[in-house]
Design a protein around this motif. Sequence first.
Motif, PDB file in Angstrom:
ATOM      1  N   ALA A   1       0.659   1.249   4.340  1.00 26.61           N
ATOM      2  CA  ALA A   1      -0.260   0.403   3.574  1.00 26.61           C
ATOM      3  C   ALA A   1       0.180  -1.043   3.700  1.00 26.61           C
ATOM      4  O   ALA A   1       1.378  -1.318   3.791  1.00 26.61           O
TER       5      ALA A   1
ATOM      6  N   SER B   1      -5.064  -2.534   3.475  1.00 25.12           N
ATOM      7  CA  SER B   1      -5.351  -1.561   4.519  1.00 25.12           C
ATOM      8  C   SER B   1      -4.419  -0.374   4.377  1.00 25.12           C
ATOM      9  O   SER B   1      -3.300  -0.506   3.870  1.00 25.12           O
ATOM     10  N   TYR B   2      -4.893   0.786   4.803  1.00 23.10           N
ATOM     11  CA  TYR B   2      -4.139   2.027   4.666  1.00 23.10           C
ATOM     12  C   TYR B   2      -4.242   2.858   5.942  1.00 23.10           C
ATOM     13  O   TYR B   2      -5.261   2.839   6.637  1.00 23.10           O
TER      14      TYR B   2
ATOM     15  N   ASP C   1      -4.942   6.263   7.818  1.00 25.01           N
ATOM     16  CA  ASP C   1      -5.908   7.305   7.500  1.00 25.01           C
ATOM     17  C   ASP C   1      -5.265   8.459   6.738  1.00 25.01           C
ATOM     18  O   ASP C   1      -5.893   9.077   5.881  1.00 25.01           O
TER      19      ASP C   1
ATOM     20  N   LYS D   1      -5.173   7.366   2.923  1.00 24.61           N
ATOM     21  CA  LYS D   1      -6.335   6.759   2.266  1.00 24.61           C
ATOM     22  C   LYS D   1      -6.831   7.645   1.138  1.00 24.61           C
ATOM     23  O   LYS D   1      -6.964   8.861   1.287  1.00 24.61           O
TER      24      LYS D   1
ATOM     25  N   THR E   1      -1.861   3.804  -3.195  1.00 30.82           N
ATOM     26  CA  THR E   1      -2.370   2.490  -3.551  1.00 30.82           C
ATOM     27  C   THR E   1      -1.245   1.464  -3.490  1.00 30.82           C
ATOM     28  O   THR E   1      -0.206   1.648  -4.123  1.00 30.82           O
TER      29      THR E   1
END
Length: 131
Positions: free
Chosen positions: A49, A57-58, A60, A63, A67
């Motif tokens: 992340a 952005s993370y 996949d 996601k 957080t």
Amino acid sequence: QVQLVESGGGSAQAGESLRVSCAASGFTSGGNTMAWFRQSPGEEREGVASIGRGSPSYADSVKGRFTISKDNAKNSLYLQLNSLKPEDTAMYYCAAAAGIRTQCRGGNCFPSLKGADFDYWGQGVQVTVSS
């Protein structure tokens, strides 16, 4: 001298949550891009992340479960890990860039998840998830 010190992590059962934190000293995170990476034995380092300019952005793989957040007043970075899976087991590293770092794909730009874009690294904190 820039220092990044991670804390938190530990062990959890699948489905549980953990939080990892990173305290920065020697520089002001401000608008600089900061990120979390992870690495398991025998695996390549993975950008998990990133936060900086624009929306975070993370990867996949995380996601909707992880957080990233930053508290500029405390010069600290956080990663909340929810709905943990055994494959999340890894050493988690905090990283900071000496500026703004972005990646662009298909006209969309987002905070970088490439390790080469980061200048400072913490020592890492272990996260272990059992099934």
